[in-house]
Enzyme design. Structure first.
Site, PDB file in Angstrom:
ATOM      1  N   TYR A  22       0.837  -1.200   0.000  1.00  0.00           N
ATOM      2  CA  TYR A  22       0.000   0.000   0.000  1.00  0.00           C
ATOM      3  C   TYR A  22       0.873   1.251   0.000  1.00  0.00           C
ATOM      4  CZ  TYR A  22      -3.207   3.606   1.603  1.00  0.00           C
ATOM      5  OH  TYR A  22      -3.918   4.776   1.708  1.00  0.00           O
ATOM      6  N   GLU A  44     -11.688   5.055   4.373  1.00  0.00           N
ATOM      7  CA  GLU A  44     -11.263   6.024   5.389  1.00  0.00           C
ATOM      8  C   GLU A  44     -12.380   6.268   6.399  1.00  0.00           C
ATOM      9  OE1 GLU A  44      -8.376   7.294   6.126  1.00  0.00           O
ATOM     10  OE2 GLU A  44      -7.194   6.979   4.323  1.00  0.00           O
ATOM     11  N   TRP A  52      -5.427   2.232  10.306  1.00  0.00           N
ATOM     12  CA  TRP A  52      -5.525   1.995   8.872  1.00  0.00           C
ATOM     13  C   TRP A  52      -5.138   0.550   8.552  1.00  0.00           C
ATOM     14  CZ3 TRP A  52      -8.072   3.341   4.936  1.00  0.00           C
ATOM     15  CH2 TRP A  52      -7.672   2.947   3.650  1.00  0.00           C
TER      16      TRP A  52
END
Length: 188
Positions: A22, A44, A52
């Site tokens: 990522y 999000e 995250w």
């Protein structure tokens, strides 16, 4: 012998290949596809109050549960699909976040209709320019305040300034790689 070791932002969990990938291929890369912009906004908003990494580890579960992040399909979800999502252990099963996702998808579509694309809307705040700043500086900014306020006025939920700041980093409006990171200002 050439040194092939990469220097990454301090927050990357080097034991998690998903996180490394990522960081290396997505985070901070300017996104202009409405599909990708929706996916990251949706993820999000589910991340609120969580890490995250937790969301990233469940990304494929979200992809399957939410019809490959198809905003049009999500905007048509009814009670039956909501209950199905609430029972899915492969996603974050938070009632408010699931309801917000469905509501936000409808507002996202309205923004697309108003501006021609969500890309035009979101990148219009910076006149399509990337802003460079180090991610260790802050968790919000006047820009994230402005966008958060506008999205909330339109009726979106889970789009506070901290979430939007993180979103702006994810979609590349804010390039916030640390200065010692190989991805800072395109050093790679």
């Amino acid at each position: 012998m050439e040194n092939t070791e990469r220097h990454r932002c301090f927050w990357v969990n080097m034991k998690n290949p998903l996180y490394i990938q990522y960081h290396d291929t997505e985070w901070g890369v300017p996104q202009h596809s409405d599909k990708k912009l929706w996916e990251l906004l949706m993820l999000e908003s589910f991340q609120a109050g969580l890490s995250w990494e937790c969301i990233l580890n469940k990304r494929e579960g979200f992809r399957k549960a939410f019809d490959d992040f198809d905003v049009e399909k999500i905007s048509r979800y009814g009670e039956e699909k909501y209950l199905q999502l609430l029972a899915d252990p492969n996603i974050i099963r938070n009632k408010l976040k699931i309801k917000a996702c469905i509501t936000n998808s409808k507002i996202f579509r309205k923004i697309q209709e108003e501006y021609g694309s969500f890309d035009t809307y979101i990148w219009g705040f910076t006149e399509r320019q990337v802003i460079f700043e180090s991610c260790d500086i802050r968790t919000s900014s006047p820009l994230s305040d402005e966008i958060s306020k506008d999205l909330k006025k339109r009726g979106m939920k889970f789009v506070g300034t901290v979430i939007i700041y993180s979103y702006l980093q994810a979609i590349g409006i804010l390039n916030a790689h640390t200065k010692d990171c190989d991805w800072y200002k395109g050093k790679l």
